[in-house]
Write a protein that holds these residues in place. Structure first.
Motif, short mmCIF file in Angstrom:
data_model
loop_
_atom_site.label_atom_id
_atom_site.label_comp_id
_atom_site.label_asym_id
_atom_site.label_seq_id
_atom_site.Cartn_x
_atom_site.Cartn_y
_atom_site.Cartn_z
N HIS A 1 -3.27 -6.45 1.68
CA HIS A 1 -2.00 -5.85 2.09
C HIS A 1 -2.14 -4.85 3.23
CE1 HIS A 1 -0.40 -8.13 -1.17
NE2 HIS A 1 -1.41 -7.68 -1.90
N CYS B 1 5.41 -11.12 2.43
CA CYS B 1 4.27 -11.16 1.51
C CYS B 1 4.78 -11.12 0.07
CB CYS B 1 3.36 -9.97 1.77
SG CYS B 1 1.92 -9.88 0.70
N CYS C 1 4.04 -9.16 -2.07
CA CYS C 1 4.20 -7.76 -2.49
C CYS C 1 5.54 -7.19 -2.06
CB CYS C 1 3.06 -6.89 -1.92
SG CYS C 1 3.23 -6.50 -0.17
N CYS D 1 1.83 -8.43 5.99
CA CYS D 1 0.51 -8.20 5.38
C CYS D 1 -0.47 -9.29 5.82
CB CYS D 1 0.60 -8.24 3.86
SG CYS D 1 1.55 -6.91 3.11
ZN LIG Z 1 1.49 -7.55 0.88
#
Ligand SMILES: [Zn+2]
Length: 315
Positions: free
Chosen positions: A160, A170, A172, A177
């Motif tokens: 990340h 991403c 996340c 990332c």
């Molecule tokens: Zn990420």
């Protein structure tokens, strides 16, 4: 000889092994992962440990799991795939098993396994970086002979680091990332897109997948690349170049003596590592005026996390 049990909680299975002080796995047991059910996962871990410890005198249990683990290596602060939020997993398991239990992030556990028993075992330096390329991009940092866990236990989330301003989304939730560019999932997505678009150069891969772009997998791409398919090779090379770019940034910060590349995609070997090394050698700051770390494939395969977790529990 002191024995310990290492447990690797993966997305599809939970694997456990009795590991000795030489990193040798003496016995194994694995079960299908009960999806994202936190209670069932804990029970599955208890079953694995109970079964393995019936025949072996074990002193401790180490558990590697994806997520943020607290600095005491006991509480799972957050797990991406399981409903663990401030889950006192180490305390709960310790109470049920009557053994000391250490919880560690899976990437950290794998890095430790490779450092002590795998690709890093003969390293003169005490500093090593593991980059694990699978569904995502994970890894771990060994610095000064210790896992670098950070102030809050959550260091080493290398997938990340921010590579592209307003780039690809991403898992996340952030954009740009490293992971959505340099993971096995990125490789598969790129190949599927080319195949679905009717690209002629992607035909051999598509044919091997029975004409269904969604049936294309990472191992299939690697298989074709190993047979010399130009498109598959170029796709792996592109992934390697993305990895080389990010590794150059990480090496600029960490200055490790060795970079180990593991995870499922590393099975492609030099088809991935040669372009990676090439890009890295052109991207690292101060190149030509500084020692360059070796970049090697991992050696412990899927066992790295289990072996690392077991060793961390023994210490
Ligand atoms: Zn990420």
């Amino acid at each position: 000889m002191t024995l310990s049990i290492g447990i690797d909680i993966g997305g599809t299975k939970i694997a456990g092994g009795v590991v000795d002080a030489d990193g040798v796995v003496l016995a194994r047991h694995r079960v299908e992962s009960p999806a994202s059910d936190a209670e069932a996962i804990e029970t599955a871990v208890v079953e694995i440990v109970t079964r393995l410890s019936a025949d072996h005198d074990v002193a401790a249990v180490g558990v590697g799991a994806a997520g943020f683990i607290d600095a005491a290596r006991s509480t799972v602060l957050f797990a991406p795939n399981i409903a663990w939020r401030n889950e006192p997993l180490g305390t709960d398991l310790g109470g049920r098993l009557g053994l000391p239990v250490v919880i560690e992030n899976d990437g950290n556990a794998a890095a430790w396994g490779e450092f002590v028993y795998g690709a890093g075992r003969d390293l003169d330096s005490d500093d090593m970086l593991l980059v694990s390329v699978g569904t995502g991009v994970g890894g771990g940092i060994v610095a000064g002979g210790e896992l670098r866990r950070g102030a809050f236990g959550v260091a080493g989330e290398i997938g990340h680091i921010r590579m592209v301003h307003q780039g690809r989304l991403c898992g996340c939730g952030n954009r740009g990332c490293w992971e959505p560019y340099a993971s096995g999932s990125a490789l598969v997505r790129n190949v599927r897109e080319e195949a679905a678009a009717g690209s002629l150069i992607a035909r051999p891969v598509l044919d091997r997948a029975g004409g269904d772009p969604d049936a294309i997998t990472g191992p299939l791409v690697t298989e074709l690349a190993a047979e010399g398919d130009r498109f598959a090779r170029e796709q792996l090379a592109e992934l390697g170049r993305w990895l080389g770019e990010g590794i150059a940034s990480l090496v600029a910060v960490l200055d490790p003596g060795l970079v180990v590349v593991g995870g499922g995609v590393s099975a492609a070997g030099d088809l991935l590592l040669d372009p990676l090394r090439e890009t890295f050698s052109h991207a690292l700051t101060g190149r030509g005026f500084r020692p360059m770390p070796d970049i090697r494939g991992a050696e412990l395969g899927n066992d790295a996390g289990m072996i690392g977790a077991a060793d961390l529990a023994r210490r």
